[in-house]
Design a protein around this motif. Structure first.
Motif, PDB file in Angstrom:
ATOM      1  N   LEU A 143       0.861  -1.174   0.000  1.00 20.73           N
ATOM      2  CA  LEU A 143       0.000   0.000   0.000  1.00 20.73           C
ATOM      3  C   LEU A 143       0.897   1.224   0.000  1.00 20.73           C
ATOM      4  O   LEU A 143       1.677   1.439   0.928  1.00 20.73           O
ATOM      5  N   SER A 144       0.836   1.999  -1.093  1.00 21.40           N
ATOM      6  CA  SER A 144       1.639   3.218  -1.160  1.00 21.40           C
ATOM      7  C   SER A 144       0.935   4.247  -2.027  1.00 21.40           C
ATOM      8  O   SER A 144       0.110   3.913  -2.869  1.00 21.40           O
ATOM      9  N   ALA A 156      -0.580   8.228  -8.132  1.00 23.85           N
ATOM     10  CA  ALA A 156      -0.856   6.802  -8.320  1.00 23.85           C
ATOM     11  C   ALA A 156      -0.900   6.120  -6.967  1.00 23.85           C
ATOM     12  O   ALA A 156      -0.187   6.489  -6.039  1.00 23.85           O
ATOM     13  N   VAL A 157      -1.769   5.132  -6.880  1.00 20.99           N
ATOM     14  CA  VAL A 157      -1.893   4.301  -5.687  1.00 20.99           C
ATOM     15  C   VAL A 157      -1.408   2.906  -6.056  1.00 20.99           C
ATOM     16  O   VAL A 157      -1.761   2.374  -7.108  1.00 20.99           O
ATOM     17  N   ALA A 215       0.037  -0.492 -10.155  1.00 20.40           N
ATOM     18  CA  ALA A 215      -0.077   0.939  -9.864  1.00 20.40           C
ATOM     19  C   ALA A 215      -1.344   1.470 -10.538  1.00 20.40           C
ATOM     20  O   ALA A 215      -1.571   1.232 -11.722  1.00 20.40           O
ATOM     21  N   GLN A 216      -2.174   2.132  -9.778  1.00 19.83           N
ATOM     22  CA  GLN A 216      -3.439   2.646 -10.274  1.00 19.83           C
ATOM     23  C   GLN A 216      -3.332   4.169 -10.394  1.00 19.83           C
ATOM     24  O   GLN A 216      -3.270   4.865  -9.386  1.00 19.83           O
ATOM     25  N   THR A 258      -3.318  11.370   2.679  1.00 18.55           N
ATOM     26  CA  THR A 258      -2.952  10.230   3.502  1.00 18.55           C
ATOM     27  C   THR A 258      -3.718   9.000   3.044  1.00 18.55           C
ATOM     28  O   THR A 258      -4.935   9.053   2.875  1.00 18.55           O
ATOM     29  N   LEU A 259      -3.007   7.894   2.870  1.00 20.26           N
ATOM     30  CA  LEU A 259      -3.606   6.628   2.476  1.00 20.26           C
ATOM     31  C   LEU A 259      -3.409   5.654   3.634  1.00 20.26           C
ATOM     32  O   LEU A 259      -2.275   5.342   3.998  1.00 20.26           O
ATOM     33  N   VAL A 260      -4.518   5.178   4.225  1.00 18.88           N
ATOM     34  CA  VAL A 260      -4.449   4.329   5.403  1.00 18.88           C
ATOM     35  C   VAL A 260      -5.290   3.070   5.183  1.00 18.88           C
ATOM     36  O   VAL A 260      -6.448   3.167   4.745  1.00 18.88           O
TER      37      VAL A 260
END
Length: 185
Positions: free
Chosen positions: A44-45, A85-86, A142-143, A175-177
């Motif tokens: 997860l990044s 990108a996520v 990667a999205q 922030t990605l949690v």
């Protein structure tokens, strides 16, 4: 002490020594192998925004050439849009993308009057969201996403609150949690 009591104590102590130390009491046991295999962890990044992003005056849909020169008033909405990108992989992984003004600097009354909300699209499709943020589900790669942070100056701001104030929005963070419980989009 009576002879019988002494004999019982001595026998009990001897039994304890036999069981606890060099005793011969044993239970049957055995071992076998399990049909193992390898296990891999997910990822997860969130990448940094690229291309510098753009500001828009949401009230009239016009681009803002310089956010530094824009004078926001109660009821105004401005949005910042950028590409990022996520990377989300994991069988039971879901995550929430949110925005935080916690590290911005400047006048606190103006910061308190701004309500930031994040939204995102991937390949032109709006990702599900809500008051806590945008829901991200794994894609296996990667999205690429387009993130928009819309800031509304609270229209209920009264008197002279937050007038002639400045804040530096460059410390706004995305922030990605990982969600603790999987979320079904």
């Amino acid at each position: 002490m009576k002879k019988q009591t002494k004999a019982a104590v001595a026998a009990g102590a001897g039994a304890i020594l036999l069981l606890g130390g060099a005793g011969s009491l044993a239970y049957w046991n055995d071992e076998g192998t399990s049909p193992g295999g390898e296990i891999s962890s997910g990822q997860l990044s969130l990448e940094d925004c690229t291309d510098g992003g753009t500001w828009t005056d949401v009230n009239n849909g016009t681009p803002i050439a310089s956010i530094t020169d824009f004078r926001i008033v109660p009821g105004d909405q401005v949005s910042y849009t950028c590409e990022t990108a996520v990377n989300a992989t994991g069988d039971n992984l879901t995550a929430t993308l949110s925005v935080d003004l916690g590290d911005v600097t400047g006048d606190t009354a103006l910061e308190a009057a701004l309500n930031p909300v994040v939204s995102a699209t991937s390949n032109g499709v709006t990702l599900p969201g809500g008051p806590t943020g945008v829901q991200i589900v794994p894609t296996g790669a990667a999205q690429p996403i387009v993130v928009t942070v819309t800031m509304t100056f609270d229209p209920g701001t009264l008197g002279t609150t937050a007038q002639n104030e400045t804040i530096n929005l460059s410390a706004t963070t995305l922030t990605l949690v990982q969600n603790t419980n999987p979320v079904t989009p």
